[in-house]
Scaffold this active site. Structure first.
Site, short mmCIF file in Angstrom:
data_model
loop_
_atom_site.label_atom_id
_atom_site.label_comp_id
_atom_site.label_asym_id
_atom_site.label_seq_id
_atom_site.Cartn_x
_atom_site.Cartn_y
_atom_site.Cartn_z
N ASN A 467 0.77 -1.24 0.00
CA ASN A 467 0.00 0.00 0.00
C ASN A 467 0.81 1.29 0.00
O ASN A 467 0.26 2.35 -0.28
CB ASN A 467 -0.94 0.02 1.21
CG ASN A 467 -1.90 -1.13 1.21
OD1 ASN A 467 -2.68 -1.29 0.27
ND2 ASN A 467 -1.86 -1.94 2.25
N TYR A 468 2.09 1.23 0.36
CA TYR A 468 2.82 2.49 0.54
C TYR A 468 4.06 2.64 -0.31
O TYR A 468 4.54 3.74 -0.52
CB TYR A 468 3.22 2.65 2.01
CG TYR A 468 2.05 2.97 2.90
CD1 TYR A 468 1.50 4.25 2.91
CD2 TYR A 468 1.48 2.00 3.70
CE1 TYR A 468 0.42 4.55 3.72
CE2 TYR A 468 0.40 2.29 4.51
CZ TYR A 468 -0.13 3.57 4.51
OH TYR A 468 -1.21 3.86 5.29
N LEU A 469 4.63 1.51 -0.75
CA LEU A 469 5.91 1.61 -1.44
C LEU A 469 5.70 1.61 -2.95
O LEU A 469 5.16 0.64 -3.50
CB LEU A 469 6.79 0.44 -1.02
CG LEU A 469 7.04 0.42 0.50
CD1 LEU A 469 7.81 -0.82 0.89
CD2 LEU A 469 7.79 1.68 0.93
#
Length: 510
Positions: A467-469
């Site tokens: 979800n973030y990288l």
DNA sequence: CAGGACACTTAGCACATCCTTG
DNA sequence: CAAGGATGTGCTAAGTGTCCTG
């Protein structure tokens, strides 16, 4: 049945859970049952519990053929209901099954735990498809709540759930074109933040001295969001959900100020429950101006009062969107997570490392992000045991290595004393050399595995990875380091990030 | 501008399946 | 080939943030 099945779980002993369950159960009872069954503690669920356990056992002991037949039946269901057509492309649906009834178990101290989550009927379900599409038939004797044709949203079906009254959706799988494009957009916004983050930081540092209280609170909150990757912290309805907070909803009781702590000045100690009631505990040295402001915000307040009493996420996001189009609080989490990964990968990996070492470095970079974002997991139940097993394997391998080394020495000696070169002995020497090398490699691999395991025991890497990288950072790294992408992404991750795997060049910079 | 409805992303855990090892 | 640990997947709760209404 619902209650009896759960008896092994700790939460059936909780007062709130039991009270909520019993209240909802009584609603479902007939008159006679209601007058007969008045106290939950007097009910014996033992027989039902045993029956359920027996059923589970039977399932577990199914023959290979039965298991295979079941698997095939499930696959048939997926084939028939698991896909849809979107813009002439066949796409996998993420969650095509309706949620079954049961007892609600929220996370943390949820005030509604134990309530009966009701069975969804076709009459509760809204179907959303195109006008030309052939509308799926409701089960015989039933009708849908509504069939609509709204092409401004992505969901295919929805219903309202009875615990919180919120809407649940049937949507596409993460590997769909639609979700992929949105994912790409998310990272592009975060990359845009990179170009103006310096001026935004300068601005909030100035705002710390503003005459306006709102502005100062906003500046301190943004400082936390940026530096600590805290979530925005929307307000929540009291009594409807577990008591958790994010940045803007922090209360006085969640921070402690220390003029000095562990050799640092101006330390803020955070201790609060965040999303999913996961504890955030951190001691952070901050700049003087932030510290002074915090002292000011705490003046004349009770522990239960809001730290940022003039601020909410709406105000914060309105301000952020004025600084950069599309900028909201959560973009900082994406931005900081991706930047940290990129920096850590640069710092930790060398082209000359072997693959095992490179992958340890990758995991460590991933871990730095997970720690920043506070992605925790429960210590695996079998952790101590499997760690001990691994250690035993390492010890055994060390012994083996020592043995093979002495054998090598001996063979070498033999070859030497013999004087004239003996081809047979030469082959043996080479063979032993190979054995030593293999043994050393295996040992290194195990030791790295043990290090990784230990460092990772309470850290969840999946959430940040998914979800973030920005996947392009990882893809570019894998190409530069000549590590196959399969080593860092499994099949479904490769499907989800197909867009990045396809388009990323070696020189990609986040 | 508060409050609710809505749509979508992010989250950890339980269970299923795969893989390794003795 | 079975046991058991590692890895992957499904599930659904719990967030974020926008839009609309009064």
């Amino acid at each position: 049945m619902f209650f009896a099945q759960m008896l092994d779980h700790e939460y059936t002993t909780k007062t709130v859970f039991r009270e909520n369950f019993f209240q909802d159960w009584r609603e479902e009872m007939t008159h006679e049952e209601r007058s007969l069954i008045q106290v939950l503690d007097k009910c014996d669920f033992g027989e039902i519990h045993a029956m359920h356990k027996a059923k589970v056992e039977v399932r577990k002991n199914m023959s290979k053929e039965e298991k295979l037949a079941l698997k095939e039946a499930n696959q048939k269901i997926v084939d028939e209901y698991g896909f849809c057509m979107l813009d002439h492309h066949k796409e996998r649906i993420g969650n095509f099954k309706i949620e079954p009834p049961g007892l609600f178990r929220g996370r943390g101290e949820h005030p509604k735990q134990g309530m009966l989550k009701k069975r969804i009927q076709p009459e509760d379900v809204i179907i959303n498809c195109s006008k030309e599409a052939c509308v799926p038939l409701p089960p015989a004797g039933h009708r849908w709540k509504e069939v609509r044709h709204d092409n401004t949203v992505t969901w295919l079906a929805s219903w309202t759930e009875n615990i919180q009254g919120s809407i649940k959706y049937i949507m596409l799988n993460a590997n769909s074109k639609l979700k992929g494009e949105k994912d790409w957009e998310k990272y592009e916004v975060a990359r845009k933040l990179k170009t103006c983050v310096e001026s935004i930081r300068n601005q909030y540092l100035l705002d710390l001295k503003s005459k306006e209280m709102v502005t100062r609170q906003r500046a301190v909150a943004l400082y936390f969001i940026d530096k600590l990757a805290l979530r925005a912290g929307n307000e929540k309805e009291e009594g409807e959900t577990a008591d958790t907070v994010g940045c803007c909803s922090l209360r006085v009781e969640h921070i402690t100020l220390h003029e000095q702590l562990d050799g640092s000045d101006c330390v803020v100690e955070f201790d609060f429950l965040g999303k999913d009631s996961i504890r955030y505990y951190n001691k952070v040295p901050v700049i003087k101006k932030v510290f002074k402001n915090l002292k000011l915000f705490l003046e004349n307040k009770e522990p239960g009062d809001d730290l940022f009493d003039r601020l909410n996420t709406g105000l914060m996001n309105k301000h952020l969107s004025s600084l950069m189009p599309g900028l909201t609080a959560k973009v900082f989490r994406t931005y900081n997570a991706s930047i940290v990964l990129q920096e850590q990968l640069k710092e930790l990996t060398n082209k000359s490392d072997n693959e095992v070492e490179k992958l340890l470095s990758y995991n460590r970079a991933n871990r730095a992000v997970a720690i920043l974002c506070n992605h925790q997991r429960a210590l695996p139940k079998t952790f101590e045991q499997s760690m001990a097993n691994l250690q035993a394997k390492i010890d055994a391998r060390k012994e083996k290595l020592a043995l093979v080394k002495t054998e090598l020495k001996q063979v070498k000696k033999e070859a030497k004393t013999k004087g004239s070169p003996d081809p047979k002995l030469q082959v043996l020497v080479e063979r032993k050399k190979g054995a030593v090398q293999r043994c050393e490699e295996q040992l290194l691999k195990m030791e790295v595995q043990a290090t990784d395991k230990e460092e990772n025991k309470q850290v969840a890497l999946g959430t940040s990875k998914l979800n973030y990288l920005d996947p392009r950072i990882s893809v570019a790294w894998s190409k530069n380091m000549e590590v196959p992408v399969e080593k860092i992404y499994n099949k479904s991750q490769r499907d989800k990030f197909a867009w990045a795997i396809d388009m990323t060049e070696l020189d990609f910079e986040f």
